[in-house]
Write a protein that holds these residues in place. Sequence first.
Motif, PDB file in Angstrom:
ATOM      1  N   THR A 285     -48.271  36.795  13.724  1.00  0.00           N
ATOM      2  CA  THR A 285     -49.353  37.996  13.411  1.00  0.00           C
ATOM      3  C   THR A 285     -50.000  37.735  12.056  1.00  0.00           C
ATOM      4  O   THR A 285     -49.471  37.515  11.144  1.00  0.00           O
ATOM      5  CB  THR A 285     -48.745  39.422  13.397  1.00  0.00           C
ATOM      6  OG1 THR A 285     -47.768  39.509  14.716  1.00  0.00           O
ATOM      7  CG2 THR A 285     -50.005  40.383  13.415  1.00  0.00           C
TER       8      THR A 285
ATOM      9  N   SER B 210     -56.075  42.239  13.912  1.00  0.00           N
ATOM     10  CA  SER B 210     -55.039  41.278  13.930  1.00  0.00           C
ATOM     11  C   SER B 210     -55.150  40.333  14.977  1.00  0.00           C
ATOM     12  O   SER B 210     -55.968  40.603  16.147  1.00  0.00           O
ATOM     13  CB  SER B 210     -53.818  42.111  14.300  1.00  0.00           C
ATOM     14  OG  SER B 210     -53.712  42.688  15.482  1.00  0.00           O
TER      15      SER B 210
ATOM     16  N   LEU C  47     -53.629  39.225   9.813  1.00  0.00           N
ATOM     17  CA  LEU C  47     -54.425  40.470   9.705  1.00  0.00           C
ATOM     18  C   LEU C  47     -55.661  39.843   9.019  1.00  0.00           C
ATOM     19  O   LEU C  47     -55.574  39.050   8.315  1.00  0.00           O
ATOM     20  CB  LEU C  47     -53.783  41.293   8.682  1.00  0.00           C
ATOM     21  CG  LEU C  47     -52.221  41.795   9.327  1.00  0.00           C
ATOM     22  CD1 LEU C  47     -51.575  42.829   8.423  1.00  0.00           C
ATOM     23  CD2 LEU C  47     -52.227  42.608  10.580  1.00  0.00           C
TER      24      LEU C  47
ATOM     25  N   TRP D 166     -57.877  35.518   7.112  1.00  0.00           N
ATOM     26  CA  TRP D 166     -57.054  35.342   7.929  1.00  0.00           C
ATOM     27  C   TRP D 166     -55.662  35.486   6.973  1.00  0.00           C
ATOM     28  O   TRP D 166     -55.534  34.386   6.357  1.00  0.00           O
ATOM     29  CB  TRP D 166     -56.643  34.816   8.992  1.00  0.00           C
ATOM     30  CG  TRP D 166     -57.705  35.380  10.355  1.00  0.00           C
ATOM     31  CD1 TRP D 166     -58.862  34.597  10.564  1.00  0.00           C
ATOM     32  CD2 TRP D 166     -57.927  36.447  11.166  1.00  0.00           C
ATOM     33  NE1 TRP D 166     -59.630  35.292  11.415  1.00  0.00           N
ATOM     34  CE2 TRP D 166     -58.740  36.566  12.009  1.00  0.00           C
ATOM     35  CE3 TRP D 166     -56.643  37.416  11.192  1.00  0.00           C
ATOM     36  CZ2 TRP D 166     -58.974  37.521  12.897  1.00  0.00           C
ATOM     37  CZ3 TRP D 166     -56.980  38.404  12.256  1.00  0.00           C
ATOM     38  CH2 TRP D 166     -58.024  38.557  13.044  1.00  0.00           C
TER      39      TRP D 166
ATOM     40  N   GLU E  40     -49.260  38.515   8.383  1.00  0.00           N
ATOM     41  CA  GLU E  40     -48.713  40.099   8.165  1.00  0.00           C
ATOM     42  C   GLU E  40     -47.522  40.020   6.976  1.00  0.00           C
ATOM     43  O   GLU E  40     -47.607  40.953   6.151  1.00  0.00           O
ATOM     44  CB  GLU E  40     -48.430  40.758   9.384  1.00  0.00           C
ATOM     45  CG  GLU E  40     -48.214  42.030   9.399  1.00  0.00           C
ATOM     46  CD  GLU E  40     -47.484  42.612  10.692  1.00  0.00           C
ATOM     47  OE1 GLU E  40     -47.309  43.802  10.535  1.00  0.00           O
ATOM     48  OE2 GLU E  40     -47.429  41.997  11.656  1.00  0.00           O
TER      49      GLU E  40
END
Length: 608
Positions: free
Chosen positions: A387, A377, A389, A456, A459
Motif C-alpha cells: 500500500t 491510496s 499513500l 507516493w 504506508e
Amino acid sequence: MGIPGLINAIGSGERISLSKLAISHLRNNKRPIRIAVDISIWLFQVQAGRGGRNPELRTLFYRLLKFLALPIHPLFVYDGRQKPPFKRGKAVGGRSYGSAPIISLSKILIRLFKFPIHDAPGEAEAECARLQRAGVVDAVMSNDVDALMFGSSWTVMNFSKEPGSGTTAATHLDCYRIGGLGGPPNVPFDRAGMILFAMLSGGDYLPTGVPKCGSKLAGEIAKAGFGADLLEALESEELKLESNLADWRERLQYELDENESGYFQTKHKAVRIPEAFPDRTILSYYANPVVSTEEEAKALELRLQSAWDQEIDALEIRRFTAEYFEWNYRSGARKIIKLLADPLVSYRLRLQRPVLAFGAPLLSELDTPILQKIYRSRTSFSTDGQTELQVDMIPIDVVGIDLMSEEANPQTPLPESVESADEEDEQDQTTGPVTPSISKIRVTRRYDPCAPEKVWVFETIAAMGIPEVVEKWKREQAEKAGKAGKSATAKKAPARKSAPRKKGPIDSGMKSGSILKYGTLSKQKPEMSPAKQAQLLQAAASPASRNSYSSKKDNLKSPNSPFGSMMVQNLVSKEGFSDFRNQGLDDFVERFFEEFILAALTMVRWRQ
C-alpha cells in the motif's frame, strides 16, 4: 560466470519485488534489511549502457536512487587482491570486470549516496556470503549462484524488470534460501552439495568438470550426500587424507556402476571418477576462499552501525552529475531536483527527520503546508500490492538546490519547453538511456520544481514519519466505509418470500423427465373489481368475440393435432363456454389451466 546448470538443478526461487522484500522486513523487524551487494556484477551489467557521457555510471545512479527510496541498508562489496588468478580458464589478473576508472568513479558515486563500501580480501561473492553467515548482513544480492555455493543462506538474484508490471525498470528479483532466514528453505542442496556440483559439472575454476557428468547427474550425486562426505574426508589428518579420499571415490564409483542404493534413476557405468579427483587447489577456491576473519567481520559490523542513514548532500550529487553526466545549467539542476525529491521524502520520513532540506531556506517562497494530508491510496503489481499513500511536497524545498545560482541555459535550436524523451526517463534500465534522436523529441511542459507536487510513499514509511496524518486518514476512511455500509443496507430491497412448490402426482406410465415431474400448475386469482369483471364478461359474450372463438376452435380440431382437438373439445365446448359466461373470468382462467395440463399429458402419451 557461475556454475552452469546449478540454477536448473535447484529450481526457480521465489519471485518477489524488491519493494515488498524491503517493506516486509521493515514491518516485521523494525529496521531496514541489510544487503551485501556484489558490485562486480552490477558494474559488469551497467557497461551495456549507451548514449551520452558515462552511460554505465548513469545506470548505476538510477539503481542507487531505488535503494535510497526503499528501507534498505546496502553494503557494496568490491573484489580484493587475493581473489583467484583465473576464471573460466582465463587469467583475470588484478581485475575481473571493466576498467579501473569505472571502479573508482563508482565508489565516489556510492559514497555520495552515503552507502558504505567494503573491499574484500578476495572474491566479492565469497566475502558477501561470509558476512551473511556472520550476521553482518541479512542477505546477499548477486546475479551469480556462486554466492549460494560459498555458503550464503539467503541470496537474492536476477534483479530485473517483471513482465506485466507496466514499466521497463528493474522491480523484482529471485529469492533463494538454504536456512530458515527470510522464509522457508527453497534450495534442495546444502553448501557441500553445491561445491561438489561445481566440481563435477564445471564452474568458474574448473570449466570442464568430470567427463560425461552433466548437471542432472551432478545434482543427483549432490542430493545423495556425497558432498558432505567429501568435505569430511578433506578435514581428516594428513596421514589419512589420501586413504579417505580414495575410499570416497571408490564408494561413489560403485554407486555409479551399480546404483545399489537407488540414488540415481539409472546406472552410469560410462562415468569414471578420475583418481586425481578432486583437484585440491580448485576445491580450496570453493570450500576455503579468502575472506575476512572473525575479528575483521566484527570490526566491520561495528563500523556499519554509524555508516548508514547519514544526511545526503544533494549539492555534491549535483556537482558529480554535472561533471560526469553533463547535466549542466539550470536544466540539469531541475533534472537532479526531480530525480532526488521523491526518494529523499521517503528516506527522511523513515528516519523521522524533517523532509525539508537541512539548513536551507524555503527556495520556493511558498507558505503552502506539505505532508499534512493524504489524498488517496494505491497498490500496484510492481510492488506486489504494497500500500502506498499520496502526499504533497515542494521538490525544490526538499532537495535544497537553488536554481538561481545555476548558469542559465544557452540558446538552443529547441524552445525551452521542448525536451527529449531521455530527459524525462527516470527508469533504471540495464541497457541505460539511449541517445536522444529527432524521432524521440516531444514537446512537454517544463518541470517546475517550485510548484507543489504529489508523491507516493509506502504506508509503512509514512506511518513512521507522519503518524498523526496517517491515523487521521485511516479514521476518515473508516467513517466513509461505515456510511457506505449503512447506505447500502438501507437501499437493499427485502428478499421476496415465496411458498415452496408442491409436486403433483407421478404417473408411473410416463418416462422419467417428463412434464409430470414439474408438478401441477396453479394460478392465483387476480384481485379484480366487480365492475371490471362485468366489463370483461360483457366483451367476451359479445357476438364478435363468440365468432372469433368459434373460428379458433375449428382450426384446433384438425385431425393432425390431438392436443388442440382434445383441449378445444374440453374447454371450448358448449358447457365450457357456458361456464365462462356464468362463473365469470376468474373461474374460467382456473378451468383453462386445468384443461391445458390434461391436454399436455395427452400430447406426451400420443408422441410416445
